[in-house]
Design an enzyme around this catalytic site. Structure first.
Site, short mmCIF file in Angstrom:
data_model
loop_
_atom_site.label_atom_id
_atom_site.label_comp_id
_atom_site.label_asym_id
_atom_site.label_seq_id
_atom_site.Cartn_x
_atom_site.Cartn_y
_atom_site.Cartn_z
N GLU A 119 46.83 44.73 44.67
CA GLU A 119 45.79 43.79 44.23
C GLU A 119 45.71 42.57 45.15
O GLU A 119 44.64 42.06 45.42
CB GLU A 119 46.04 43.34 42.78
CG GLU A 119 45.70 44.40 41.76
CD GLU A 119 44.24 44.86 41.83
OE1 GLU A 119 43.37 44.05 42.18
OE2 GLU A 119 43.99 46.05 41.57
N TYR B 217 41.84 37.18 37.42
CA TYR B 217 41.51 38.57 37.70
C TYR B 217 42.77 39.40 38.00
O TYR B 217 42.99 40.46 37.41
CB TYR B 217 40.52 38.68 38.89
CG TYR B 217 40.58 40.06 39.46
CD1 TYR B 217 39.97 41.11 38.79
CD2 TYR B 217 41.34 40.33 40.61
CE1 TYR B 217 40.10 42.42 39.25
CE2 TYR B 217 41.47 41.62 41.07
CZ TYR B 217 40.85 42.66 40.39
OH TYR B 217 41.01 43.94 40.83
N ASP C 114 35.92 41.30 38.53
CA ASP C 114 35.80 41.02 39.97
C ASP C 114 34.33 41.06 40.36
O ASP C 114 33.45 41.23 39.49
CB ASP C 114 36.65 42.02 40.78
CG ASP C 114 36.09 43.44 40.75
OD1 ASP C 114 35.17 43.71 39.95
OD2 ASP C 114 36.57 44.29 41.52
#
Ligand code: SF4
Length: 359
Positions: free
Chosen positions: A35, A118, A136
């Site tokens: 991520e 996020y 996102d």
């Protein structure tokens, strides 16, 4: 409608999911690495970095115990180096405070350095199936079109509205599948231009599709201002050695190495090069300008840098401790920005004969 929406997304995802290494694991560490890499990087570019990163640092402890330079070298070329520094600091923190075990609650994950809303929701849902919706850019686009919402997505109001909506749509029992489905659908079907609505599992109830207004969403309120900067890098050749500076200011590329840098207020044309070089003379003695390289333009998210490299003969003045002296063939051991790499490989204009020695 909400449950149907989520079910459609989950079913679509199960059939269409992309085969990516971080999708086949519940290891929060690996999901975290993926991520962070993918925050500002396309999957095609991020994949090889991810593989190298988890191979070199297979555990949090191994990442925590590495030096920052080692971490930055692995990150070289990816840009946004604060991501790597933050991850390194967070790994140390996990080792000290959590005995090297990745935290499993949303709040603890959110408190890690470099982890925003996020990323925390992504790790919490993908690794632990916790019911936090990920939001996102892909999800913003998909939702704004599906509901034809014209609230600007970069406004406070828009952020709140979309956060609440995405949370309402989430099926808490299938948080991981739902979130990954939303993100993948946005990334591969609900594309920024020319979305593939004929392949979309929710097209029958999508407002933008029914109104043929896909291109009107999402709405943004402001344009990001571009800043222009002009850099001159000077490679000082000193009998097989050269000099590097480690960036420490609150600016781009903190922690990376670079040749002595002069930042100039306007474009560095050939005529301006000597004026710029003269500003280095209190730190270095420069005897000859050997090679001048062509300009290289480098685009970052909020700034455009126009840079040049000159290679000179010279040496450092006594008492100057801002630079480290290295053998030229050691350059590959230091993490440098993509721009520095580009400059080293840029076209040389071979001006050596037309330029005069300066002292
Ligand atoms: Fe996006 Fe088209 Fe699907 Fe609507 S129908 S969500 S615009 S891909």
């Amino acid at each position: 409608m909400d449950f149907n929406f989520s079910d459609s997304i989950v079913l679509w995802y199960i059939e269409n999911k992309r085969d990516l290494p971080w999708r086949n694991t519940h290891d929060p560490y690996k999901i975290w690495v993926s991520e962070i890499i993918l925050q500002q990087t396309r999957i095609a570019q991020g994949l090889s970095y991810y593989n190298r990163f988890v191979q070199r640092f297979p555990t949090i402890a191994q990442l925590a115990e590495a030096s920052e330079d080692e971490v930055l070298i692995l990150w070289q070329g990816l840009g946004y180096y604060s991501r790597a520094r933050n991850m390194h600091a967070a790994a140390k923190n996990i080792l000290e405070k959590h005995n090297g075990i990745f935290p499993s609650s949303y709040n603890e994950i959110r408190s890690l350095k470099g982890v925003g809303d996020y990323t925390a929701a992504a790790i919490a849902s993908f690794a632990f199936n916790l019911p936090f919706a990920t939001l996102d850019g892909n999800v913003f686009r998909l939702l704004s079109r599906y509901f034809a919402i014209d609230t600007p997505i970069d406004s406070c109001e828009g952020k709140k509205q979309f956060a609440s909506l995405s949370q309402q749509l989430l099926n808490p029992a299938k948080a991981a599948l739902h979130n990954q489905g939303m993100m993948d659908l946005g990334a591969t079907v609900c594309l920024p231009s020319s979305p593939h609505c004929d392949e979309c599992p929710v097209s029958s109830s999508c407002l933008a599709f029914s109104q043929n207004s896909q291109n009107e969403f999402p709405v943004k309120s402001k344009k990001t201002k571009q800043k222009e900067r002009f850099f001159l890098y000077v490679k000082i050749c000193d009998k097989g050695y050269t000099y590097l500076h480690r960036r420490s200011a609150k600016d781009i590329w903190k922690g990376l190495y670079e040749f002595p840098l002069i930042e100039w207020g306007e474009e560095l044309t050939d005529e301006k090069l000597f004026d710029a070089l003269a500003t280095l003379l209190d730190q270095f003695q420069i005897t000859t300008v050997n090679t001048v390289h062509a300009s290289v333009a480098h685009q970052l998210s909020h700034q455009k840098i126009l840079a040049r490299l000159v290679e000179v003969e010279g040496s450092i003045r006594v008492g100057n401790s801002d630079f480290i002296k290295i053998r030229e063939n050691q350059l590959g051991d230091f993490a440098v920005s993509r721009l520095t790499e580009l400059l080293i490989n840029s076209k040389s204009l071979n001006y050596s004969l037309s330029l005069h020695p300066i002292k």
